[in-house]
Design an enzyme around this catalytic site. Structure first.
Site, mmCIF file in Angstrom:
data_model
loop_
_atom_site.group_PDB
_atom_site.id
_atom_site.type_symbol
_atom_site.label_atom_id
_atom_site.label_comp_id
_atom_site.label_asym_id
_atom_site.label_seq_id
_atom_site.Cartn_x
_atom_site.Cartn_y
_atom_site.Cartn_z
ATOM 1 N N GLY A 1 -80.004 -21.355 -20.839
ATOM 2 C CA GLY A 1 -79.713 -21.935 -19.526
ATOM 3 C C GLY A 1 -78.568 -22.931 -19.610
ATOM 4 N N ALA A 2 -77.622 -22.675 -20.527
ATOM 5 C CA ALA A 2 -76.401 -23.486 -20.655
ATOM 6 C C ALA A 2 -76.682 -24.944 -21.007
ATOM 7 C CB ALA A 2 -75.560 -23.401 -19.368
ATOM 8 N N SER B 1 -78.878 -17.125 -25.491
ATOM 9 C CA SER B 1 -77.803 -17.905 -24.879
ATOM 10 C C SER B 1 -77.796 -19.317 -25.471
ATOM 11 C CB SER B 1 -77.957 -17.897 -23.351
ATOM 12 O OG SER B 1 -76.776 -18.363 -22.730
ATOM 13 N N ALA B 2 -77.939 -20.371 -24.661
ATOM 14 C CA ALA B 2 -78.014 -21.719 -25.241
ATOM 15 C C ALA B 2 -79.208 -21.821 -26.189
ATOM 16 C CB ALA B 2 -78.119 -22.765 -24.137
ATOM 17 N N ASP C 1 -71.827 -9.188 -22.210
ATOM 18 C CA ASP C 1 -72.342 -10.553 -22.061
ATOM 19 C C ASP C 1 -71.427 -11.429 -21.208
ATOM 20 O OD1 ASP C 1 -74.779 -11.648 -22.988
ATOM 21 O OD2 ASP C 1 -74.222 -11.318 -25.069
ATOM 22 N N HIS D 1 -75.202 -10.441 -19.515
ATOM 23 C CA HIS D 1 -75.846 -11.604 -20.125
ATOM 24 C C HIS D 1 -77.286 -11.706 -19.617
ATOM 25 C CE1 HIS D 1 -75.694 -15.267 -22.389
ATOM 26 N NE2 HIS D 1 -76.023 -16.018 -21.365
#
Length: 557
Positions: A124-125, A211-212, A336, A457
């Site tokens: 979630g960045a 991701s993150a 992605d 992504h």
């Protein structure tokens, strides 16, 4: 007939009497009791939601151990996610009191014992997310039940601080940053200390994330603070080398936040920030979603890890020796970058609007600007050399190339670089590489997805967490095949360190990644031995990791 009915009744009665459950479990903080559910004949599962792994954290401080509780803690509801902006960034949601984890424990004919453990770190960045994931009609994305039941592993999902409260740093000892990473580390350490009571093997823990969360997994493998806490790791679509994973100028953003919340930007800045309302701080860390071809949105993701001399004592690329004995899988979805490219270039998702060739040039110039004209020219010749008609490429070629550039720069190339570093530093640790190419389920059906779309992504999440089984109405049989394959590879790896060996059969033998062969597995619903490939996008990996860095730098920020 009567006899058969009596036998069935006796069997049901016996199973009810002998229902397998952990009951109240002893942890370092006190007793916890979850919910026991029946999955089938002689198959039950204990589910614990909202187990504290640390105390409510102090503002911009490392997490501390939980002081404990009296009586039996009923762990049957997810706790609030950590404080973060809502989906449209108009308000906040969540709580500062958010350091909890959830545990799924599968039982067969007897209570679970010495099961491998898989600990999930969400993405979630570094700004949004939660240990339970998105929720649709009480169906949570990160529900660990399918992985736990099918793979016979314990699944743990954890919460960690996000955004300003988790990652703001003044760049010095007054507010060093990385609080969210310390939270993750505290959760992993708690699992290592307590999971035996839940039927888990503390010496066989795998951390995995996307991701993150995938970058977080990578950071947890290379920090010197995790020696002996876990054995294996899986990074999906994110590693510590990604351009958005480390902020090398944290002070600048901290000053921007300070000005927004009326704090001075002198020696008293950290003290003032620590006393500021947490919701105000969270909303002040909002990331600007405006972007352009000349300033791609990935450059706005500035709340991230920092090289603090403690959790990260050095550049991530210099810390891979700490992961020498950790088995590692890392991989990417083949498109992605689409999620970012669609923000920077909305026309790529439109059949009716052309994307000018100039946009490809502007994007490459933006990503190579430190190297000036030479960087851009090398980049453009690298990408255009694969086109059928370099002087007049088709719209599909232009749009796909923009997605490929985004995918390469933001995800694929740094992930390949991390795999090379892991393999070259390896002691006993094994290395595996993959690419997911399953077409996005919306491709060709709904806007905003063009017919040529591959795996976007986060497309991997639904398959890893078994959604085609949980909500079969939303999927085709091929999606259930794919989900079964991914759960098999992931849980076999968690058991043995080899994705091919475990309790579940796999459709293709996944070879180890080495610096020489650089072999990888292409993951798809039709997999067979022909899906073993090598040297993923080598021309482009070589450009970004070797050719571009060796050009003279003409300007730095």
């Amino acid at each position: 007939m009567v006899t058969l009915g009596i036998l069935v009744a006796v069997a049901v009665l016996l199973e009810t009497v002998s229902a397998t459950s952990l009951g109240a479990v002893y942890t370092e903080g006190g007793l916890v009791e979850g919910k026991n559910i029946r999955l089938g004949f002689r198959r039950h599962m204990d589910i614990f939601k909202g187990v504290p792994f640390a105390d409510m954290p102090g503002r911009f401080e490392k997490p501390k151990r939980h002081p404990g509780w009296g009586g039996v803690l009923k762990a049957t509801e997810f706790r609030p996610r950590c404080l973060q902006p809502n989906l449209i960034s108009t308000d906040s949601r969540g709580s500062e009191d958010c350091l909890y984890l959830n545990i799924w424990v599968p039982h067969g004919s007897s209570v679970a014992k010495d099961l491998p453990v898989m600990v999930w770190i969400y993405g979630g960045a570094f700004l949004v997310g939660g240990s339970m994931g998105a929720n649709f009609l009480d169906n949570y994305l990160y529900d660990g039940q399918e992985i736990a039941e099918r793979g016979k592993v314990i699944v743990v999902t954890l919460g960690y601080r996000l955004g300003t409260l988790g990652f703001l740093s003044t760049g010095d000892s007054s507010m060093p940053g990385n609080y969210g990473l310390w939270d993750q580390q505290a959760a992993i350490a708690w699992v290592h200390r307590n999971i035996r009571s839940f039927g888990g093997d503390p010496d066989n823990i795998t951390i995995f994330g996307e991701s993150a969360g995938g970058a977080s997994v990578s950071f947890q493998t290379i920090t010197p603070h995790n020696k002996g806490l876990f054995k294996r790791a899986i990074s999906q679509s994110g590693v510590s080398l990604c351009p958005w994973a480390v902020n090398r100028n944290p002070r600048r953003f901290a000053e921007e936040v300070a000005l927004k919340v009326n704090c001075p930007i002198d020696d008293t800045m950290a003290a003032c920030l620590k006393m500021t309302d947490p919701v105000q701080l969270t909303m002040a860390g909002f990331i600007d979603m405006n972007s352009s071809p000349d300033s791609p949105i990935v450059n706005n993701l500035v709340l991230a890890a920092v090289i603090d001399g403690d959790f990260l004592p050095d550049e991530p690329s210099n810390l891979f020796h700490n992961a020498a004995d950790i088995d590692y899988i890392a991989g990417v979805n083949n498109m992605d970058g689409h999620i970012f490219s669609g923000v920077d270039f909305p026309s790529i998702n439109s059949i009716n609007i052309n994307t000018p060739l100039e946009d490809v040039k502007r994007l490459l110039a933006a990503h190579t600007k430190e190297k000036g004209a030479a960087g851009y020219q090398n980049a453009y010749s690298t990408y255009s050399s694969a086109w059928d008609n370099p002087s007049n490429p088709s719209q599909t070629t232009i749009k796909k190339t923009i997605v490929e550039i985004g995918t390469d720069y933001i995800f694929l190339v740094p992930i390949q670089a991390a795999l090379y570093l892991h393999a070259s530093n390896a002691g006993t640790g094994r290395t595996y590489s993959y690419v997911l190419t399953e077409p996005n389920r919306m491709g060709g059906l709904l806007k905003p997805y063009p017919s040529w779309m591959g795996a976007d992504h986060a497309d991997d999440l639904q398959f890893v967490f078994g959604k085609p089984y949980t909500t079969p109405i939303g999927y085709w049989p091929r999606h259930r095949d794919l989900s079964g394959y991914m759960i098999a590879y992931w849980t076999n790896f968690a058991k043995t360190g080899d994705p091919n060996n475990g309790d579940l059969k796999v459709p293709a033998t996944w070879p180890r990644f080495t610096g020489d062969g650089a072999q990888y597995l292409e993951i798809h619903n039709k997999m067979n031995k022909n899906y073993i490939k090598q040297r993923m996008r080598l021309r482009y990996v070589n450009f970004w990791t070797s050719i571009l860095p060796n050009l003279p730098t003409i300007a730095s920020e």
